[in-house]
Design an enzyme around this catalytic site. Structure first.
Site, PDB file in Angstrom:
ATOM      1  N   GLU A 185       2.729   5.060  -4.005  1.00  0.00           N
ATOM      2  CA  GLU A 185       2.752   6.000  -5.155  1.00  0.00           C
ATOM      3  C   GLU A 185       4.053   6.766  -5.244  1.00  0.00           C
ATOM      4  O   GLU A 185       4.394   7.183  -6.357  1.00  0.00           O
ATOM      5  CB  GLU A 185       1.561   6.959  -5.041  1.00  0.00           C
ATOM      6  CG  GLU A 185       0.220   6.288  -5.234  1.00  0.00           C
ATOM      7  CD  GLU A 185      -0.180   5.379  -4.084  1.00  0.00           C
ATOM      8  OE1 GLU A 185       0.225   5.670  -2.945  1.00  0.00           O
ATOM      9  OE2 GLU A 185      -0.846   4.370  -4.334  1.00  0.00           O
ATOM     10  N   ASP A 200       0.849  -1.197   0.000  1.00  0.00           N
ATOM     11  CA  ASP A 200       0.000   0.000   0.000  1.00  0.00           C
ATOM     12  C   ASP A 200       0.884   1.247   0.000  1.00  0.00           C
ATOM     13  O   ASP A 200       2.108   1.170   0.188  1.00  0.00           O
ATOM     14  CB  ASP A 200      -0.886  -0.055   1.254  1.00  0.00           C
ATOM     15  CG  ASP A 200      -1.960   1.032   1.233  1.00  0.00           C
ATOM     16  OD1 ASP A 200      -2.317   1.501   0.134  1.00  0.00           O
ATOM     17  OD2 ASP A 200      -2.427   1.414   2.323  1.00  0.00           O
ATOM     18  N   ASP A 242      -8.862   3.543  -2.530  1.00  0.00           N
ATOM     19  CA  ASP A 242      -9.864   4.006  -1.565  1.00  0.00           C
ATOM     20  C   ASP A 242     -11.116   4.551  -2.223  1.00  0.00           C
ATOM     21  O   ASP A 242     -11.353   5.760  -2.279  1.00  0.00           O
ATOM     22  CB  ASP A 242      -9.234   5.077  -0.664  1.00  0.00           C
ATOM     23  CG  ASP A 242      -8.055   4.514   0.110  1.00  0.00           C
ATOM     24  OD1 ASP A 242      -7.938   3.279   0.202  1.00  0.00           O
ATOM     25  OD2 ASP A 242      -7.235   5.315   0.616  1.00  0.00           O
TER      26      ASP A 242
HETATM   27  C1  GLC Z   1      -4.792   3.310   2.650  1.00  0.00           C
HETATM   28  C2  GLC Z   1      -5.232   2.075   1.888  1.00  0.00           C
HETATM   29  C3  GLC Z   1      -6.348   1.373   2.646  1.00  0.00           C
HETATM   30  C4  GLC Z   1      -5.850   1.027   4.031  1.00  0.00           C
HETATM   31  C5  GLC Z   1      -5.392   2.266   4.758  1.00  0.00           C
HETATM   32  C6  GLC Z   1      -4.755   1.961   6.109  1.00  0.00           C
HETATM   33  O1  GLC Z   1      -5.805   4.247   2.666  1.00  0.00           O
HETATM   34  O2  GLC Z   1      -5.615   2.386   0.587  1.00  0.00           O
HETATM   35  O3  GLC Z   1      -6.770   0.240   1.949  1.00  0.00           O
HETATM   36  O4  GLC Z   1      -6.861   0.389   4.752  1.00  0.00           O
HETATM   37  O5  GLC Z   1      -4.422   2.962   3.977  1.00  0.00           O
HETATM   38  O6  GLC Z   1      -3.673   1.147   5.971  1.00  0.00           O
END
Ligand code: GLC
Length: 824
Positions: A418, A415, A490
Site C-alpha cells: 500500500e 503483499d 485480510d
Molecule cells: C499480510 C497479508 C497476509 C499474510 C501476512 C503475513 O497480513 O495480507 O495474507 O499472510 O501479511 O505475510
C-alpha cells in the site's frame, strides 16, 4: 416630529445596513471557486479547449463512446497516466459554438458546455440526458477540485473497485487511499485497492466515469446530501473519462479498452491453491501437498508465506527451515504442485545484504526531500522501500527474481504494497520519481502497489521466457488487471464477510479486474467448521480460488474440519476441475472483452430493482451460465431471485421461471447454483492438478431455452505464449432454439484439442425426443439417468449417495475438424 425624525433615521440606517450586508455577502470568500464564465474557445479536429474565468476545460474524443474531460487552473498540458494505455482513435466529431454553448457531437454522444457557468452535460444520440453537472458544476475548494453532478431520482451507482458496502452505492461516500486494513469490517473504507471508476444507472440509461488521478480521491453518491453525486481530487487535475453505451457490458469493455484487459492466466492458476501463514519447514510443505494427493483432493499451488525467508529478507531463503529449496520444489513439481512465494517491498537496512546494497548503490529507494532514503519498520525491522515508480527500480526488482525462477518458483504474491508500515502513516513528503514526472506521498501512494506488481510481472515474464507468470497483489490502482490477480486482503471468518467478499469481487469485476479472489475460509481468526465448508463451496465459483489463514491459529486444510467437511470440500474442489474447460473459456472471453468472470447481476439485469435488494444483491453469474446464490453457513434454506431468464437447478434440473422468487434448500453440501436457460457448458472429468490430463471426452451440457445462444470454447497449452502465434483451439458452439439446432463450428487455430470425443448432454428437452440429425444423417440420443447432473464421480462419495436423479439425453460425437450441425 422628533419621533418621526428618529424613526426615519433608524429606518435609513437599517436600509443602509441591509444594503451593506447584501453587498458584502456577495464578496465573502467561501473558498469555493467556480471555473466561471466562458472566455474563449480553441477547437481542433476532435478536441477543444475552453478558457473560463478561473480555469480551463479540455475535451478530447477518445472514441465515439469515450470523452475525456480535463479541468484545471492552468492550461492542461501533456500528461502521463499509469492507468490509460489506449490512444485517442480517429473519430468523426463535430464541434459547434453558439451564443449560449459549445457543443461536441460524435455518433454516440453529444456534449454541451454552457457558456454562462461552463456546466457540462452528456446526451446520447437519441437526445436523452445521460449525465449533467449540478448547478455547482466544477468547484475548486482549497486544493481540491470537485465535479458536482445532478442526482437523478432513480439513479444507482455500482462499481468503484474494491469497496465494501452494498451493490448499489447510492447514499454512500468513499475515499481512495490504499490502506492496510487488517481484519476490515463490512463498512471499512478506504481499502487496499483504488479504482476510481464507477457506473451510474438511471431511467434505463447507463454511463461510466473513470477519474484518472492517483492522489486521494473522494466519491459521493448522494451521501449526506439530497441533490448531487460528486467526485473530488485532492491533488492535480480533475481528469475524467466519460463512457456511454446502451448496456453495462459495453461500458466495462470501453473502460478496459482504456486501462487494459486481464490477460489469459496460466491454466494451473485457476486450480485450487492452498496457502497458510506460514507452512514451514520444507517437510511441512511437502506433507501438506502429499496429503492432498493421498486424499485425492485436487491442488495446483502451495504458498510460502514470510517464514521461508532469512529474517524476512526478500530474495533470500531461511537456511534452516528451507535448507535445500530446490529439492523441495522439485518434489512438489513431481507431484504436480507449483509453488508461489510472498514478496514484500520493504528491504531490510542491513550492511552486506545484497538487495539492500544494490538498492543503495543504484539509488533505487524512495527518498525524503533531503535526499536520504525513507525508512520505516515492517516485518524485517527497519527497511528502505524500492521506488517502483522509477523504471530502473522496476527493472532491478524484476531481475532479482532470477534465483527464485531458476529454482522453480512460478507464483509471486505481492503483499504489504500500500505500502504498509508499522504505524500506518506513510508521510506525504516522501518523494517518488513517478516515471520522471515527480511525485510525493500524496500522488505516489495509490500507485505504489500497482507498480510493484508491474515490476514483478514484467521481470518474471522475462525470466520465465515463454511461460506466463502468476502475480498476485493486495494493493493496486486502475489498470492493475494488466499485471496481476487481486485478492481482497485480510478478511475475517464471519458470514457477513463471506457475503461481503462476493460483493468485493463482483465490484472488482465491474471495474476491470476479472481475476480476483478472497482468502477462502477467512484470514484473521478461526472459522467454524460450517463457515469454512460453505466458503470452500463458494470459492469454487470465484475466479481465483485460494484458501488462506493467519499465523498462530488452528490448521485450515480441507481435512482439518472433520470428515463431513472433507467430503464436501473434496467434491466441490473436484467440481472446480470439472468446470475447467468452461472457466478457461470464460477467461478467454474476459481477456478479449474485459468483462468479468464473476458477473454482478447488475451487468445483465441493471434496471431490475430486485437484484439490488439486500436479500438478492449477493447473487451473481459465474461466467455466462451459472447463477450463484451465496448463503450464510448457518442457513439451510435461502431465498433466490431469478431475473428475466428461466433457470435450472444445477443439481437436479428443476426449472424455475423468470422473475420468480423461490425458497430453495441450502444445506452445507449444496450451495445454491443454477443454470441459465440456453446455456452451453463445456466440462471435463476430474483431475488432481493441471499436470494430470483429463479423459479424452469433453462433456458439453446444453440447456433448453427459448433464447439463442453461442459460446466460444477455448483451449491452448495453458502455460506458454504460443497462443499469440496461433497455437490455440477455438470453436464456436451455436444453439438455435427455433431451428432446433446446435452448430459446432470448424475449430480455429493450430493447437490440437486434448479431447477426442464430445459428449453432448441435453438438459430440459422434450423427454420424447430421441432422434437427432447429424449433418442431415440419422443419429440417436440415449436417455441417461444421472445421480447428479455434472460430476460423473460424485456418486462415489457416500455422502452424496442419495442425490437427485436427473434424466438427460446424450450423444457421443467423435471430435472432428469440420463444422457439424445437429438438428432435432
Ligand atoms: C499480510 C497479508 C497476509 C499474510 C501476512 C503475513 O497480513 O495480507 O495474507 O499472510 O501479511 O505475510
Amino acid at each position: 416630529m422628533q419621533i418621526r425624525h428618529i424613526f426615519l433615521k433608524i429606518s435609513n440606517t437599517l436600509v443602509f445596513l441591509i444594503l451593506f450586508l447584501v453587498a458584502n455577502s456577495q464578496t465573502v470568500n467561501t473558498g469555493n471557486i467556480p471555473i466561471g464564465k466562458f472566455q474563449s474557445l480553441k477547437a481542433g479536429l476532435q478536441e477543444l479547449e475552453i478558457k473560463g474565468e478561473n480555469g480551463y476545460i479540455k475535451v478530447n474524443v477518445y472514441s465515439a463512446n469515450i470523452i475525456r474531460i480535463r479541468i484545471s487552473e492552468k492550461v492542461p498540458a501533456d500528461d502521463f497516466s499509469y492507468a490509460v494505455i489506449a490512444l485517442q482513435t480517429t473519430t468523426k466529431t463535430n464541434i459547434e459554438e453558439d451564443v449560449n454553448s459549445v457543443k461536441l457531437t460524435t455518433d454516440s454522444l453529444k456534449v454541451i458546455i454552457t457558456k454562462d457557468k461552463l456546466h457540462i452535460s452528456f446526451y446520447n444520440n437519441k437526445n436523452q440526458l445521460i449525465n449533467s453537472d449540478d448547478e455547482f458544476g466544477t468547484l475548486t475548494t482549497g486544493n481540491e477540485i470537485s465535479s458536482y453532478k445532478k442526482l437523478f431520482p432513480d439513479e444507482r451507482f455500482i462499481g468503484l473497485g474494491e469497496k465494501t458496502g452494498d451493490l448499489n452505492r447510492r447514499g454512500n461516500g468513499y475515499v481512495n487511499w490504499n490502506t492496510d486494513v487488517f481484519g476490515y469490517g463490512p463498512g471499512t473504507d478506504p481499502m487496499y485497492v483504488s479504482i476510481p471508476f464507477f457506473i451510474g444507472l438511471h431511467d434505463s440509461l447507463c454511463y461510466g466515469i473513470f477519474l484518472d488521478n492517483t492522489s486521494k480521491t473522494h466519491f459521493n453518491f448522494g451521501a449526506s446530501n439530497m441533490r448531487f453525486s460528486s467526485f473530488t481530487v485532492e491533488e492535480g487535475d480533475l481528469n475524467y473519462y466519460f463512457i456511454y453505451h446502451s448496456g453495462v457490458e459495453g461500458i466495462i469493455s470501453s473502460y478496459t479498452d482504456l486501462t487494459g484487459k486481464t490477460p489469459m492466466p496460466s491454466q494451473w492458476s485457476l486450480g485450487f491453491q492452498q496457502c497458510r501463514w506460514s507452512y514451514f519447514p520444507d517437510t511441512e510443505v511437502l506433507n501438506v501437498a502429499r496429503t492432498f494427493r493421498e486424499k485425492q483432493i485436487p491442488l495446483d499451488v502451495i504458498y510460502l508465506d514470510i517464514h521461508y525467508m532469512d529474517a524476512y529478507k526478500i530474495f533470500t531463503w531461511d537456511a534452516i527451515r528451507f535448507s535445500q529449496p530446490e529439492n523441495m520444489l522439485n518434489t512438489l513439481k513431481g507431484m504436480g504442485v507449483r509453488t508461489a512465494i510472498i514478496v514484500d517491498p520493504g528491504i531490510k537496512v542491513e550492511k552486506g545484504y545484497t538487495a539492500y546494497e544494490e538498492g543503495i548503490k543504484n539509488d533505487l529507494f524512495l527518498k525524503y526531500p533531503d535526499g536520504t532514503n525513507y525508512a520505516a519498520e515492517v516485518w524485517p525491522g527497519v527497511c528502505n522501500f524500492p521506488d517502483f515508480t522509477l523504471p530502473e527500480t522496476r527493472a532491478w526488482w524484476g531481475n532479482s527474481f532470477k534465483n527464485y525462477v531458476d529454482q522453480g518458483i512460478i507464483g509471486f504474491w505481492n503483499d504489504m504494497n500500500e505500502p504498509a508500515t508499522w504505524g500506518q502513516k506513510f508521510p506525504s513528503l516522501v518523494e517518488f520519481n513517478y516515471d520522471g514526472n515527480g511525485g510525493n506521498g500524496l500522488t505516489g501512494r495509490n500507485i505504489y502497489g500497482m507498480q510493484m506488481a508491474r515490476a514483478t510481472y514484467e521481470g518474471t515474464k522475462k525470466l520465465l521466457a515463454n511461460q506466463r507468470p502468476f502475480v498476485l497483489t493486495r494493493s493496486g490502482y486502475a489498470g492493475i488487471q494488466r499485471y496481476s490477480t487481486v485478492w481482497t486482503g485480510d478478511n475475517t471468518p464471519t458470514d457477513d464477510h463471506l457475503l461481503l467478499g462476493v460483493r468485493l469481487l463482483n465490484s472488482l469485476g465491474l471495474s476491470g479486474v476479472a481475476n480476483c479472489g478472497v482468502d477462502v475460509g477467512g484470514f484473521a481468526a478461526d472459522a467454524t467448521k460450517e463457515l469454512y465448508t460453505r466458503w470452500i463451496t463458494l470459492g469454487v465459483f470465484t475466479p481465483f480460488f485460494r484458501s488462506h489463514k493467519a499465523y498462530n491459529l488452528k490448521d485450515s486444510e480441507p481435512w482439518s474440519y472433520g470428515e463431513e467437511t472433507e467430503a464436501i470440500a473434496k467434491y466441490y474442489i473436484q467440481l472446480r476441475y470439472q468446470l475447467m474447460p468452461y472457466l478457461y473459456s470464460e477467461f478467454y472471453h474476459a481477456s478479449t472483452t474485459g468483462l468479468p468472470v464473476n458477473k454482478s447481476l447488475a451487468i445483465g439485469y441493471p434496471y431490475d430493482n430486485k437484484i439490488y435488494y439486500s436479500t438478492y444483491q449477493n447473487q451473481y453469474l459465474f461466467g455466462d451460465a451459472l447463477l450463484i446464490a451465496p448463503v450464510r453457513s448457518t442457513e439451510n434454506f435461502c431465498k433466490v431471485y431469478f431475473p428475466a431468464n428461466n433457470y435450472y437447478d444445477f443439481y437436479n434440473d428443476k426449472k424455475f421461471d423468470a422473475n420468480s422468487e423461490v425458497i430453495v434448500e441450502s444445506p452445507l453440501h449444496r450451495l445454491p447454483v443454477f443454470v441459465k436457460e440456453s446455456s452451453i457448458i463445456p466440462m471435463q472429468r476430474t483431475v488432481q492438478s493441471f499436470d494430470q490430463k483429463p479423459t479424452d471426452t469433453l462433456f458439453v451440457h446444453l440447456y433448453y431455452g427459448k433464447l439463442n445462444n453461442e459460446i466460444t470454447y477455448y483451449e491452448d497449452d495453458g502455460v506458454s505464449y504460443n497462443m499469440e502465434s496461433g497455437v490455440f483451439y477455438k470453436r464456436k458452439f451455436i444453439f438455435n432454439s427455433k431451428e432446433k439446432s446446435l452448430t459446432i463450428e470448424k475449430p480455429e487455430g493450430s493447437y490440437i484439442s486434448q479431447f477426442k470425443t464430445i459428449q453432448l448432454i441435453m438438459h430440459g428437452f422434450d423427454p420424447a425426443l430421441s432422434d437427432i440429425l447429424i449433418d442431415g444423417k440419422q443419429g440417436s440420443l440415449s436417455n441417461t439417468q444421472k445421480n447428479m447432473v455434472f460430476p460423473e464421480e460424485a456418486y462415489k462419495i457416500l455422502y452424496f449417495a442419495n442425490r437427485d436423479k436427473v434424466s438427460v439425453k446424450t450423444i457421443n460425437l467423435q471430435n472432428f475438424n469440420n463444422k457439424i450441425t445437429l438438428n432435432w
